[in-house]
Design a protein around this motif. Structure first.
Motif, PDB file in Angstrom:
ATOM      1  N   PRO A  51       0.604  -1.176   0.020  1.00 20.40           N
ATOM      2  CA  PRO A  51       0.099   0.161   0.055  1.00 20.40           C
ATOM      3  C   PRO A  51       0.832   1.283  -0.223  1.00 20.40           C
ATOM      4  O   PRO A  51       1.959   1.297   0.382  1.00 20.40           O
ATOM      5  CB  PRO A  51      -0.907  -0.106   1.303  1.00 20.40           C
ATOM      6  CG  PRO A  51      -0.016  -1.036   2.142  1.00 20.40           C
ATOM      7  CD  PRO A  51       0.856  -1.979   1.419  1.00 20.40           C
ATOM      8  N   TRP A  52       0.216   2.397  -0.527  1.00 18.00           N
ATOM      9  CA  TRP A  52       0.970   3.560  -0.746  1.00 18.00           C
ATOM     10  C   TRP A  52       0.196   4.633  -0.440  1.00 18.00           C
ATOM     11  O   TRP A  52      -0.863   4.664  -0.882  1.00 18.00           O
ATOM     12  CB  TRP A  52       1.652   3.650  -2.032  1.00 18.00           C
ATOM     13  CG  TRP A  52       2.609   4.854  -2.177  1.00 18.00           C
ATOM     14  CD1 TRP A  52       2.528   6.212  -2.527  1.00 18.00           C
ATOM     15  CD2 TRP A  52       4.050   4.848  -1.816  1.00 18.00           C
ATOM     16  NE1 TRP A  52       3.759   6.829  -2.710  1.00 18.00           N
ATOM     17  CE2 TRP A  52       4.606   6.080  -1.765  1.00 18.00           C
ATOM     18  CE3 TRP A  52       4.883   4.057  -0.757  1.00 18.00           C
ATOM     19  CZ2 TRP A  52       5.772   6.703  -1.369  1.00 18.00           C
ATOM     20  CZ3 TRP A  52       5.998   4.316  -0.171  1.00 18.00           C
ATOM     21  CH2 TRP A  52       6.480   5.620  -0.464  1.00 18.00           C
ATOM     22  N   PRO A  53       0.649   5.721   0.567  1.00 18.48           N
ATOM     23  CA  PRO A  53       1.943   5.935   1.151  1.00 18.48           C
ATOM     24  C   PRO A  53       1.985   4.838   2.076  1.00 18.48           C
ATOM     25  O   PRO A  53       0.908   4.062   2.632  1.00 18.48           O
ATOM     26  CB  PRO A  53       1.539   7.241   1.548  1.00 18.48           C
ATOM     27  CG  PRO A  53      -0.052   7.532   1.753  1.00 18.48           C
ATOM     28  CD  PRO A  53      -0.396   6.855   0.773  1.00 18.48           C
ATOM     29  N   PRO A  54       3.187   4.768   2.762  1.00 10.51           N
ATOM     30  CA  PRO A  54       3.662   3.710   3.695  1.00 10.51           C
ATOM     31  C   PRO A  54       2.835   3.897   5.057  1.00 10.51           C
ATOM     32  O   PRO A  54       2.225   5.256   5.360  1.00 10.51           O
ATOM     33  CB  PRO A  54       5.096   4.060   3.902  1.00 10.51           C
ATOM     34  CG  PRO A  54       5.545   5.199   3.417  1.00 10.51           C
ATOM     35  CD  PRO A  54       4.406   5.694   2.474  1.00 10.51           C
ATOM     36  N   ARG A  55       2.512   2.991   5.892  1.00 10.62           N
ATOM     37  CA  ARG A  55       1.748   2.917   7.223  1.00 10.62           C
ATOM     38  C   ARG A  55       2.970   2.947   8.311  1.00 10.62           C
ATOM     39  O   ARG A  55       3.670   2.081   8.113  1.00 10.62           O
ATOM     40  CB  ARG A  55       0.761   1.985   7.141  1.00 10.62           C
ATOM     41  CG  ARG A  55      -0.294   1.557   5.942  1.00 10.62           C
ATOM     42  CD  ARG A  55      -1.267   2.351   6.212  1.00 10.62           C
ATOM     43  NE  ARG A  55      -2.436   2.086   5.176  1.00 10.62           N
ATOM     44  CZ  ARG A  55      -2.326   2.545   3.737  1.00 10.62           C
ATOM     45  NH1 ARG A  55      -1.291   3.489   3.669  1.00 10.62           N
ATOM     46  NH2 ARG A  55      -3.348   2.336   3.148  1.00 10.62           N
ATOM     47  N   GLY A  56       2.762   3.652   9.185  1.00 13.81           N
ATOM     48  CA  GLY A  56       3.425   3.394  10.517  1.00 13.81           C
ATOM     49  C   GLY A  56       3.075   2.066  11.416  1.00 13.81           C
ATOM     50  O   GLY A  56       2.097   1.361  10.727  1.00 13.81           O
ATOM     51  N   ALA A  57       3.723   2.051  12.438  1.00 17.01           N
ATOM     52  CA  ALA A  57       3.390   0.820  13.467  1.00 17.01           C
ATOM     53  C   ALA A  57       1.998   0.941  13.712  1.00 17.01           C
ATOM     54  O   ALA A  57       1.337   0.060  13.928  1.00 17.01           O
ATOM     55  CB  ALA A  57       4.388   0.821  14.403  1.00 17.01           C
ATOM     56  N   ASP A  58       1.400   2.157  13.910  1.00 15.48           N
ATOM     57  CA  ASP A  58       0.001   2.303  14.221  1.00 15.48           C
ATOM     58  C   ASP A  58      -0.813   2.053  13.057  1.00 15.48           C
ATOM     59  O   ASP A  58      -2.278   2.216  13.138  1.00 15.48           O
ATOM     60  CB  ASP A  58      -0.063   3.728  14.875  1.00 15.48           C
ATOM     61  CG  ASP A  58       0.248   4.861  13.856  1.00 15.48           C
ATOM     62  OD1 ASP A  58       0.583   4.492  12.856  1.00 15.48           O
ATOM     63  OD2 ASP A  58       0.003   5.964  14.282  1.00 15.48           O
ATOM     64  N   PRO A 116      -8.242   3.384  -5.963  1.00 15.11           N
ATOM     65  CA  PRO A 116      -9.030   3.679  -4.761  1.00 15.11           C
ATOM     66  C   PRO A 116      -8.250   3.424  -3.610  1.00 15.11           C
ATOM     67  O   PRO A 116      -8.270   4.002  -2.496  1.00 15.11           O
ATOM     68  CB  PRO A 116     -10.340   3.230  -4.657  1.00 15.11           C
ATOM     69  CG  PRO A 116     -10.713   2.941  -6.239  1.00 15.11           C
ATOM     70  CD  PRO A 116      -9.277   2.779  -6.937  1.00 15.11           C
ATOM     71  N   ASN A 117      -7.452   2.200  -3.723  1.00 14.84           N
ATOM     72  CA  ASN A 117      -6.491   1.780  -2.833  1.00 14.84           C
ATOM     73  C   ASN A 117      -5.023   1.798  -3.460  1.00 14.84           C
ATOM     74  O   ASN A 117      -4.550   0.731  -3.854  1.00 14.84           O
ATOM     75  CB  ASN A 117      -6.849   0.387  -2.333  1.00 14.84           C
ATOM     76  CG  ASN A 117      -8.082   0.269  -1.533  1.00 14.84           C
ATOM     77  OD1 ASN A 117      -8.572   0.978  -0.902  1.00 14.84           O
ATOM     78  ND2 ASN A 117      -8.854  -0.730  -2.282  1.00 14.84           N
ATOM     79  N   PRO A 118      -4.446   2.974  -3.375  1.00 16.35           N
ATOM     80  CA  PRO A 118      -3.124   3.216  -3.979  1.00 16.35           C
ATOM     81  C   PRO A 118      -2.348   2.043  -3.622  1.00 16.35           C
ATOM     82  O   PRO A 118      -1.954   1.847  -2.396  1.00 16.35           O
ATOM     83  CB  PRO A 118      -2.653   4.448  -3.504  1.00 16.35           C
ATOM     84  CG  PRO A 118      -4.077   5.385  -3.239  1.00 16.35           C
ATOM     85  CD  PRO A 118      -4.750   4.298  -2.485  1.00 16.35           C
ATOM     86  N   THR A 119      -1.760   1.302  -4.388  1.00 17.29           N
ATOM     87  CA  THR A 119      -0.964   0.252  -4.406  1.00 17.29           C
ATOM     88  C   THR A 119       0.369   0.410  -5.426  1.00 17.29           C
ATOM     89  O   THR A 119       0.091   0.520  -6.499  1.00 17.29           O
ATOM     90  CB  THR A 119      -1.642  -0.834  -4.623  1.00 17.29           C
ATOM     91  OG1 THR A 119      -2.888  -0.887  -3.617  1.00 17.29           O
ATOM     92  CG2 THR A 119      -0.740  -2.376  -4.113  1.00 17.29           C
ATOM     93  N   LEU A 132       9.512   1.505   0.385  1.00 20.97           N
ATOM     94  CA  LEU A 132       8.185   1.482   0.447  1.00 20.97           C
ATOM     95  C   LEU A 132       7.695   1.154   1.783  1.00 20.97           C
ATOM     96  O   LEU A 132       6.492   1.501   1.998  1.00 20.97           O
ATOM     97  CB  LEU A 132       7.706   0.320  -0.499  1.00 20.97           C
ATOM     98  CG  LEU A 132       8.126   0.283  -1.959  1.00 20.97           C
ATOM     99  CD1 LEU A 132       7.635  -0.939  -2.737  1.00 20.97           C
ATOM    100  CD2 LEU A 132       7.284   1.608  -2.516  1.00 20.97           C
ATOM    101  N   ILE A 133       8.583   0.677   2.615  1.00 21.39           N
ATOM    102  CA  ILE A 133       8.006   0.443   4.239  1.00 21.39           C
ATOM    103  C   ILE A 133       8.278   1.800   5.102  1.00 21.39           C
ATOM    104  O   ILE A 133       7.596   2.247   5.613  1.00 21.39           O
ATOM    105  CB  ILE A 133       8.543  -0.793   4.780  1.00 21.39           C
ATOM    106  CG1 ILE A 133       8.300  -1.998   3.635  1.00 21.39           C
ATOM    107  CG2 ILE A 133       8.109  -1.069   6.087  1.00 21.39           C
ATOM    108  CD1 ILE A 133       6.891  -2.181   3.381  1.00 21.39           C
TER     109      ILE A 133
END
Lengths: 527, 253
Positions: free
Chosen positions: A159-166, A196-199, A463-464
């Protein structure tokens, strides 16, 4: 043209079926070791999901260099009802589909092609979710699976943008654009970057699921802050302890538990979470299975009782986990004295091979070259360039992993070093890999070696982490079972061990002699 | 988050650099040069027609970490009358890799007769033969009660942020904060400036003091420290040496 030759390292199946004299030799050495029942499979066996057979304590499979051994330290594994071996998801796959014992618990491109031919593409490994360049392509057309069939690559959707630990998205240090998208997925309105779900779809090799106690060790260098970058290490949600972050090409999941849930959801299309029983069984299996080459065909056994202490699955079972091997008191791959002089019953061919492997081990540890512009190696206090050896990066005893946080950029996915099909009027093959343009924002430092604009086939860890200087960094894999699982590197860009050595020779201007390449190649194949 | 003035600190430090200058201290920015030897390479730098020795390639844990081709280096230090690799030794020395790229910095000199370290390097270019360059220190004893306010200082290269050297300071600080069940961490960022030998003032970019402090707080939060953080930063650049590029961490039990 170049691409067609990519993974021709192994001979055909027929070649692998032949039982060599060495196998008999192996059977004897294993039997005399008295540590296990011997099992000499005469054919690299394909494990289909739900196969139901028993995986013996020691399973032996032929490959182009000799034979690979899969050792189950917990004894024979009854695979009936076993969540690693059963198709527990919705697409008919099991974990074993992509982590095949005969392929060093990874999956060689040769096996993938054979499955395509034998099943006309019906084998669940070709499931559209990630066994095709993009799920929206026609299922039966081999062109839809070209990355898998030609380079052994599965699609990894990030997924993009990256997600944090939360779990919340955060602002990365760079912008990303799709420059080339042969698979069509990155530009697809449903699956792509502007969906719609940027990947972002990248394409990667399955990794070895054996010797995992080394991969997830809690020993040298594991600490709350990553020793190479200073950033906080991921912590085990159960124990709160920092993790070594040495798993997957991008360390996006780094415990066996979180990894298997991720794998079940993505590769098996399994809905929900694995039950505690399934988790426990998979983890127990992963922690007791060891993989390494056991013989080099006529080149002789690698598992004689007094043989080199760094070779064979038994030594992996008994080796020290997670310690540095980059010194002469404890080698990365120790060879001991066993092969220093010929044995009475040794054939000339065995002698030659053993001497070559010994020289290869010396080259690996001692042949210096200028390691240059390699992110997270030249940036950690050694200088750029640094005059060092293969063992500098591949320092962990018994596996050649880094002990911690093994993501680095050696140029496998970043231009200008990444493999790209040459373009000219006579070249009919198009490049298979996607190409991304990364532009680092002014608010961040430029990448120390690539500046603010980077072209890459796989941004890897970036990416992460969302960090500019992580672009193209890939977590290195363990060195074991190499002969059974071509092609190499996370993007499968080295079709054979020789091509892998040639990559390094080009990348760092090592200037190996042909003999050095042969010796280093034999050493790697013996692991 | 409150701002506080750094002018008091500024006054205090004003005398520092002048004194150093008198003792022949040099500060300059130039391309580093790699000089190979039969063992490990030397790192040299030229300034005003003279060649200086900065250090050698050793190990991650070494007190001197060599710079990078492809980048200029800021050298802050005092020349001695010793020679290594045919160049005048600067010691003590502090170097900083300038973050922007300088492709023109690309000189690697091959080993040649007469250019030698003159000593055995602590770490050869390959695996060490039975010894490590620098012993890994035993972990310090777990801090015990009673706990008092304690200060830790993170130091930085010019324009530097958190990097491979930072954990050596953050880790004991984290441990102390955890053991003392810190009620609060006051994290104060600073921005430095170096007066170069040619008279120019080289300042870190405006805002770096706050960026540093915020980054340190992110590190602690990321490592699981759940407490109150007070971030402070001054915006003025403090003229002086490397000691002004820092973050002070005050741990209040």
């Amino acid at each position: 043209m170049q691409q067609n030759g990519e993974a021709n390292a192994n001979t055909g199946r027929a070649g692998r079926v032949v039982l060599t004299a060495a196998l008999a030799l192996l059977a004897i050495s294993v039997a005399t070791s008295g540590r296990t029942q011997e099992h000499a499979g005469e054919k690299p066996r394909w494990w289909s999901p739900g196969d139901g057979a028993t995986l013996p304590e020691l399973a032996v499979y032929p490959n182009a260099s000799g034979h690979l051994g899969i050792l189950n330290a917990g004894g024979p594994v009854d695979t009936r009802g076993h969540p690693f071996f059963e198709p527990i998801g919705t697409n008919g796959r099991a974990c074993v589909s992509c982590h095949q014992p005969s392929d060093g618990m990874s999956l060689s491109v040769q096996s993938i092609r054979e499955r395509w031919e034998e099943t006309q593409g019906a084998d669940p490994i070709f499931a559209m979710v990630d066994g095709a360049n993009c799920p929206n392509l026609p299922k039966d057309d081999p062109a839809s699976h070209s990355l898998l069939l030609r380079r052994g690559l599965f699609r990894i959707a990030i997924p993009w943008p990256p997600r944090g630990a939360d779990g919340k998205p955060f602002e990365p240090e760079f912008d990303i654009e799709v420059v080339r998208d042969p698979g069509g997925c990155n530009t697809d309105p449903v699956y792509g970057l502007n969906s719609p779900n940027p990947t972002i779809s990248v394409y990667r090799r399955p990794r070895v699921v054996a010797n995992m106690e080394y991969v997830v060790h809690q020993n040298f260098g594991v600490s709350p802050f990553v020793g190479k970058t200073g950033e906080p290490a991921l912590r085990d949600p159960e124990t709160g302890k920092p993790l070594n972050m040495n798993m997957m090409a991008d360390a996006r999941v780094v415990t066996l538990k979180s990894q298997m849930n991720d794998a079940a959801r993505s590769h098996l299309e399994f809905a929900g979470r694995l039950t505690p029983q399934q988790v426990a069984r998979i983890e127990a299996f992963e922690r007791q299975v060891y993989a390494a080459q056991v013989d080099m065909g006529a080149g002789g056994s690698l598992v004689e009782q007094d043989g080199p202490p760094g070779l064979g699955p038994y030594n992996l079972l008994h080796g020290a986990r997670g310690v540095l091997g980059n010194n002469t008191t404890r080698w990365v791959i120790p060879m001991g004295d066993a092969w220093q002089s010929a044995k009475p019953d040794e054939t000339a061919e065995t002698r030659r091979m053993r001497e070559s492997i010994l020289r290869g081990q010396q080259i690996f540890h001692f042949r210096t070259f200028w390691i240059r512009d390699s992110m997270h190696l030249n940036t950690v206090g050694l200088g750029n360039p640094t005059k060092r050896t293969c063992a500098t990066c591949h320092g962990m005893h018994m596996t050649g992993l880094d002990t911690v946080n093994g993501w680095m950029d050696i140029g496998t996915t970043n231009l200008p070093w990444a493999k790209e099909a040459p373009r000219n009027p006579w070249q009919t093959e198009d490049e298979l890999m996607p190409l991304f343009k990364i532009t680092c924002r002014r608010s961040a430092h430029p990448h120390p070696y690539l500046g603010r604009v980077i072209y890459t086939q796989d941004p890897g860890r970036a990416l992460i982490s969302g960090r500019c200087n992580d672009v193209g960094t890939i977590v290195m894999q363990q060195f074991r079972g190499l002969a059974a699982r071509a092609p190499y590197f996370s993007n499968g860009s080295a079709g054979s061990i020789r091509e892998l050595i040639d990559f390094y020779d080009r990348r760092y201007n090592i200037q190996y002699s042909d003999q050095e390449k042969i010796d280093l190649g034999n050493f790697l194949a013996a692991l | 988050m409150r701002m506080f003035s750094v002018s008091a600190v500024l006054a205090l430090l004003a005398a520092g650099p002048l004194q150093a200058e008198e003792q022949g201290r040099l500060a300059f920015v130039a391309c580093p040069i790699v000089q190979d030897t039969p063992t490990v390479p030397c790192w040299l730098v030229e300034y005003q027609g003279k060649t200086y020795y900065m250090g050698i390639q050793t190990d991650v844990s070494a007190p001197f970490n060599p710079p990078s081709l492809g980048h200029k280096v800021l050298v802050e230090g005092t020349p001695t009358d010793r020679e290594i690799c045919g160049a005048q030794v600067i010691e003590p020395i502090r170097i900083s890799i300038i973050p922007e790229l300088s492709p023109e910095c690309d000189e690697l000199r091959m080993a040649r007769p007469g250019v030698d370290l003159g000593f055995d390097p602590p770490r050869p270019p390959g695996p060490s033969r039975g010894r490590l360059a620098f012993d890994y220190l035993d972990p310090p004893p777990v801090p015990q009660a009673p706990f008092a306010v304690r200060n830790f200082t993170v130091d930085y290269d010019f324009e530097g942020m958190v990097g491979f050297r930072t954990p050596r300071i953050l880790q004991p600080a984290l441990e102390y904060a955890q053991q003392s069940k810190a009620s609060r961490l006051e994290v104060t960022g600073f921005r430095g400036a170096t007066r170069l030998s040619d008279g120019k003032l080289l300042e870190e970019h405006a805002g770096i003091a706050r960026e540093r402090a915020e980054e340190i707080v992110r590190m602690f939060r990321g490592a699981g420290l759940d407490t109150e953080f007070v971030i402070r930063a001054g915006d003025e650049a403090i003229e002086g040496g490397p000691e002004n590029r820092k973050v002070d961490i005050r741990i209040v039990p």
